[in-house]
Scaffold this active site. Structure first.
Site, PDB file in Angstrom:
ATOM      1  N   GLU A 288       0.860  -1.184   0.000  1.00  0.00           N
ATOM      2  CA  GLU A 288       0.000   0.000   0.000  1.00  0.00           C
ATOM      3  C   GLU A 288       0.895   1.232   0.000  1.00  0.00           C
ATOM      4  O   GLU A 288       2.090   1.138   0.321  1.00  0.00           O
ATOM      5  CB  GLU A 288      -0.927   0.007   1.215  1.00  0.00           C
TER       6      GLU A 288
ATOM      7  N   ARG B 133      -0.707   8.962   1.990  1.00  0.00           N
ATOM      8  CA  ARG B 133      -2.021   9.508   1.616  1.00  0.00           C
ATOM      9  C   ARG B 133      -2.167  11.013   1.854  1.00  0.00           C
ATOM     10  O   ARG B 133      -2.851  11.678   1.074  1.00  0.00           O
ATOM     11  CB  ARG B 133      -3.138   8.737   2.309  1.00  0.00           C
TER      12      ARG B 133
ATOM     13  N   HIS C 256     -11.085  10.977   6.705  1.00  0.00           N
ATOM     14  CA  HIS C 256     -10.958   9.524   6.842  1.00  0.00           C
ATOM     15  C   HIS C 256     -10.560   9.055   8.240  1.00  0.00           C
ATOM     16  O   HIS C 256     -11.113   8.097   8.755  1.00  0.00           O
ATOM     17  CB  HIS C 256      -9.939   9.036   5.822  1.00  0.00           C
TER      18      HIS C 256
ATOM     19  N   ARG D  27      -0.961   8.979   9.481  1.00  0.00           N
ATOM     20  CA  ARG D  27      -0.922   7.524   9.655  1.00  0.00           C
ATOM     21  C   ARG D  27      -0.484   6.821   8.376  1.00  0.00           C
ATOM     22  O   ARG D  27      -0.964   7.131   7.290  1.00  0.00           O
ATOM     23  CB  ARG D  27      -2.318   7.028  10.036  1.00  0.00           C
TER      24      ARG D  27
ATOM     25  N   HIS E  79      -8.511  11.098   3.244  1.00  0.00           N
ATOM     26  CA  HIS E  79      -8.147  10.051   2.294  1.00  0.00           C
ATOM     27  C   HIS E  79      -8.189  10.648   0.901  1.00  0.00           C
ATOM     28  O   HIS E  79      -9.127  11.369   0.557  1.00  0.00           O
ATOM     29  CB  HIS E  79      -9.110   8.866   2.400  1.00  0.00           C
TER      30      HIS E  79
HETATM   31  C1  LIG Z   1     -13.780   3.024   5.134  1.00  0.00           C
HETATM   32  C2  LIG Z   1     -12.622   2.769   6.066  1.00  0.00           C
HETATM   33  C3  LIG Z   1     -11.571   1.948   5.651  1.00  0.00           C
HETATM   34  C4  LIG Z   1     -10.492   1.705   6.505  1.00  0.00           C
HETATM   35  N1  LIG Z   1      -9.511   0.842   6.105  1.00  0.00           N
HETATM   36  C5  LIG Z   1      -8.521   0.525   6.972  1.00  0.00           C
HETATM   37  C6  LIG Z   1      -7.549  -0.468   6.642  1.00  0.00           C
HETATM   38  O1  LIG Z   1      -7.591  -1.068   5.578  1.00  0.00           O
HETATM   39  N2  LIG Z   1      -6.584  -0.740   7.561  1.00  0.00           N
HETATM   40  C7  LIG Z   1      -6.500  -0.113   8.767  1.00  0.00           C
HETATM   41  O2  LIG Z   1      -5.593  -0.401   9.551  1.00  0.00           O
HETATM   42  N3  LIG Z   1      -7.422   0.817   9.103  1.00  0.00           N
HETATM   43  C8  LIG Z   1      -8.422   1.133   8.249  1.00  0.00           C
HETATM   44  N4  LIG Z   1      -9.360   2.060   8.613  1.00  0.00           N
HETATM   45  C9  LIG Z   1      -9.288   2.671   9.945  1.00  0.00           C
HETATM   46  C10 LIG Z   1      -9.732   1.659  10.979  1.00  0.00           C
HETATM   47  O3  LIG Z   1     -10.798   0.904  10.472  1.00  0.00           O
HETATM   48  C11 LIG Z   1     -10.176   2.346  12.262  1.00  0.00           C
HETATM   49  O4  LIG Z   1      -9.233   3.292  12.653  1.00  0.00           O
HETATM   50  C12 LIG Z   1     -10.308   1.333  13.394  1.00  0.00           C
HETATM   51  O5  LIG Z   1     -11.095   0.262  12.975  1.00  0.00           O
HETATM   52  C13 LIG Z   1     -10.919   2.001  14.613  1.00  0.00           C
HETATM   53  O6  LIG Z   1     -11.209   1.012  15.540  1.00  0.00           O
HETATM   54  P1  LIG Z   1     -11.767   1.421  16.962  1.00  0.00           P
HETATM   55  O7  LIG Z   1     -11.944   0.139  17.713  1.00  0.00           O
HETATM   56  O8  LIG Z   1     -10.922   2.455  17.559  1.00  0.00           O
HETATM   57  O9  LIG Z   1     -13.181   2.137  16.657  1.00  0.00           O
HETATM   58  P2  LIG Z   1     -14.439   1.663  15.818  1.00  0.00           P
HETATM   59  O10 LIG Z   1     -14.161   0.425  15.076  1.00  0.00           O
HETATM   60  O11 LIG Z   1     -14.933   2.806  15.065  1.00  0.00           O
HETATM   61  O12 LIG Z   1     -15.501   1.317  16.965  1.00  0.00           O
HETATM   62  C14 LIG Z   1     -16.036   2.332  17.783  1.00  0.00           C
HETATM   63  C15 LIG Z   1     -17.034   1.711  18.728  1.00  0.00           C
HETATM   64  O13 LIG Z   1     -17.361   2.651  19.742  1.00  0.00           O
HETATM   65  C16 LIG Z   1     -18.762   2.651  19.974  1.00  0.00           C
HETATM   66  N5  LIG Z   1     -19.132   3.948  20.548  1.00  0.00           N
HETATM   67  C17 LIG Z   1     -18.835   5.184  20.089  1.00  0.00           C
HETATM   68  N6  LIG Z   1     -19.324   6.121  20.933  1.00  0.00           N
HETATM   69  C18 LIG Z   1     -19.945   5.457  21.940  1.00  0.00           C
HETATM   70  C19 LIG Z   1     -20.652   5.855  23.108  1.00  0.00           C
HETATM   71  N7  LIG Z   1     -20.816   7.138  23.428  1.00  0.00           N
HETATM   72  N8  LIG Z   1     -21.179   4.890  23.892  1.00  0.00           N
HETATM   73  C20 LIG Z   1     -21.035   3.585  23.582  1.00  0.00           C
HETATM   74  N9  LIG Z   1     -20.363   3.138  22.505  1.00  0.00           N
HETATM   75  C21 LIG Z   1     -19.827   4.070  21.693  1.00  0.00           C
HETATM   76  C22 LIG Z   1     -19.353   2.374  18.617  1.00  0.00           C
HETATM   77  O14 LIG Z   1     -20.687   1.947  18.735  1.00  0.00           O
HETATM   78  C23 LIG Z   1     -18.385   1.309  18.108  1.00  0.00           C
HETATM   79  O15 LIG Z   1     -18.751   0.066  18.637  1.00  0.00           O
HETATM   80  C24 LIG Z   1     -10.452   2.316   7.776  1.00  0.00           C
HETATM   81  C25 LIG Z   1     -11.500   3.149   8.177  1.00  0.00           C
HETATM   82  C26 LIG Z   1     -12.578   3.372   7.341  1.00  0.00           C
HETATM   83  C27 LIG Z   1     -13.686   4.253   7.792  1.00  0.00           C
END
Ligand SMILES: Cc1cc2nc3c(=O)[nH]c(=O)nc-3n(C[C@H](O)[C@H](O)[C@H](O)COP(=O)(O)OP(=O)(O)OC[C@H]3O[C@@H](n4cnc5c(N)ncnc54)[C@H](O)[C@@H]3O)c2cc1C
Length: 490
Positions: free
Chosen positions: A117, A279, A340, A375, A230
């Site tokens: 990538e 990016r 993004h 990132r 992005h």
């Molecule tokens: C389209 C897209 C493609 C991506 N592709 C990649 C990739 O290929 N590789 C990579 O490394 N990263 C990628 N990323 C980034 C990566 O997916 C995210 O940074 C990562 O998954 C975030 O994980 P997280 O557990 O921090 O949060 P999230 O997976 O966003 O989970 C957040 C959680 O918090 C909960 N929540 C939020 N607020 C509250 C509240 N007040 N009370 C209770 N629950 C709450 C939500 O309900 C959810 O369950 C991508 C992101 C996107 C949007």
């Protein structure tokens, strides 16, 4: 959900960071996972490209992964945190497929099929076609659901944390009204802030609630203006669609060419690495080229790779483009930058601990320093795994021999009040689009700050009904305030 109200730890968030954190706890620890939507709705579920990890040291090394991460991050990274990420990450990725059944794509000989990538000097991104996040989220959700010691509360929104002796009261909103839980430790894993912007790749849950909670409790919030745009979100179809789907970095990694509206390649004018530049460089190059050409039409062209390859390598992107009237096997894909990812967040140490005793933050809402100013692609799922695990391990170390005797739970809050006026979230989006989209505009930053500050004052003194809309709007305005303040100070 059962009636239990006291837990050994409460984790807010069911993305990769929250779920993997929950899975580290032994069977005797009672863990509550809160998610404000269904368990499966998260940015994790949307991740496409994959997870970066040095799983094969023949052609790759931790030092190279670290160097790529530092180059992408403009060397503003915390080097110690990067060392932890690149050295410990491979074991967490291995656990995904050995323990939790995540299926990464394989070569005909059975070895993992790692891809390239933008910004990576080696092929080290393991992936599940172009829906890696969905595969990981599905497997981790299944594993968490199967653990009797973990309770998952869906559609349960954490809106306030009160500190008590030896722990916290967590105030939540559910479909049945407000409720209160108690625990000696809380992990915020609430994800990103995409909904602050007009166009974003993020899920609707990404409203920055955890960051607002930590800010209100006096935690340090670091580099909230380090936001990643992005370079390639899909710009065909309805131009007003708010949540834009991503044309993964891996499409450029597999050889896609970036074209301006005249059908010309232009990256050589801005960076020697051409389409494989990190990016942020590509997103800024598109915006500069857009100004040069006075045109917002841009394309990614990979049709020359052939239909068989593209349908097999990018089945989801192929289908989504086709549904919107674009056949990527025959024509260039219309793209434009959009919000993004957040590099900054709640400041934490190497064990994902915030400045506040017993409060942790992991995943996109936290700032470990691994990403620096920008990132490197596919490092964020890895960060969620490594620091989600480290949060749990630190809690286990500190809680050994501890006893939690919370005072009686308070009565849940009264939710009644005035209805929230319509359009406040749109106002935040407009402010941020004008002031802070890819190339910030300092005049618009000053004006925007006044607007969001007036909104926050109104939200806090208006006696509004306590609802999901109210909480999320307050979070959006607060996050916008912190970002604009940081930009103004530069
Ligand atoms: C389209 C897209 C493609 C991506 N592709 C990649 C990739 O290929 N590789 C990579 O490394 N990263 C990628 N990323 C980034 C990566 O997916 C995210 O940074 C990562 O998954 C975030 O994980 P997280 O557990 O921090 O949060 P999230 O997976 O966003 O989970 C957040 C959680 O918090 C909960 N929540 C939020 N607020 C509250 C509240 N007040 N009370 C209770 N629950 C709450 C939500 O309900 C959810 O369950 C991508 C992101 C996107 C949007």
């Amino acid at each position: 959900m059962n009636r239990q109200r006291h837990f050994d730890a409460i984790i807010a968030g069911s993305g990769v960071a929250g779920l993997y954190c929950a899975l580290q706890f032994p069977a005797e620890k009672r863990i509550l996972v809160l998610c404000k939507d269904a368990m499966s709705v998260s940015n994790t579920d949307l991740a496409q490209g994959g997870v970066a990890a040095v799983l094969n040291t023949q052609n790759d090394s931790f030092a190279l992964h670290k160097e790529d991460t530092l180059i992408a991050g403009h060397r503003e990274n915390d080097e110690h945190a990067v060392d932890i990420l690149v050295r410990e990450g491979p074991d967490d990725v291995r656990r995904l497929y050995t323990e939790f059944g995540v299926e990464f794509d394989k070569q005909p000989d059975g070895s993992l099929n790692a891809t390239l990538e933008g910004g990576h000097s080696r092929r080290r991104i393991v992936h599940h076609k172009d829906s890696t996040g969905h595969e990981i989220a599905t497997r981790l959700c299944a594993a968490v659901t199967a653990r009797p010691n973990i309770t998952v509360a869906e559609h349960t929104l954490l809106y306030r944390l009160d500190r008590i002796d030896g722990g916290f009261f967590a105030h939540v909103l559910t479909a049945d009204g407000a409720a209160v839980y108690a625990a000696p430790y809380v992990v915020l894993a609430t994800g990103g802030i995409g909904q602050v912007y007009r166009y974003t790749t993020n899920a609707p849950i990404a409203t920055g609630d955890g960051i607002r909670l930590a800010w209100e409790m006096g935690c340090r919030i670091a580099h909230l203006d380090y936001v990643q745009f992005h370079p390639s979100s899909f710009a065909g179809g309805d131009p007003h669609t708010r949540q834009r789907f991503l044309i993964s970095e891996a499409v450029r990694g597999e050889g896609a060419r970036l074209l301006n509206g005249k059908g010309e390649r232009f990256m050589h004018l801005y960076d020697d690495r051409l389409e494989l530049a990190p990016r942020d460089v590509v997103a800024k190059s598109i915006m500069l080229e857009s100004r040069r050409q006075a045109d917002e039409h841009f394309y990614l062209d990979i049709a020359y790779k052939g239909a068989d390859f593209l349908k097999n390598r990018f089945p989801m992107i192929y289908e989504k483009c086709l549904q919107a009237g674009v056949d990527m096997t025959k024509q260039p894909i219309p793209i434009f930058p959009c919000h993004h990812y957040l590099m900054g967040g709640i400041a934490v140490n190497e064990n994902a601990k915030t400045d506040l005793d017993r409060l942790y933050a992991a995943g996109e809402c936290a700032c470990t320093g691994v990403h620096g100013k920008n990132r490197l692609a596919s490092n964020s799922l890895l960060e969620g795994l490594v620091f989600g695990r480290r949060a749990a391990q630190d809690i286990l170390r500190h809680s050994a021999g501890e006893r939690f005797d919370p005072p009686p739970l308070p009565a849940p809050d009264d939710l009644s009040g005035a209805p929230l006026p319509a359009g406040l979230a749109d106002t935040v989006n407009d402010v941020m689009q004008r002031a802070a989209f890819v190339l910030p505009d300092l005049g618009a930053v000053r004006e925007g700050l006044k607007t969001v500050d007036r909104m926050i004052a109104r939200l806090k003194s208006g006696h509004f009904a306590l609802s999901k809309d109210y909480v999320e709007t307050l979070s959006l305005a607060t996050v916008a305030h912190i970002i604009l303040k940081e930009l103004q100070a530069k």
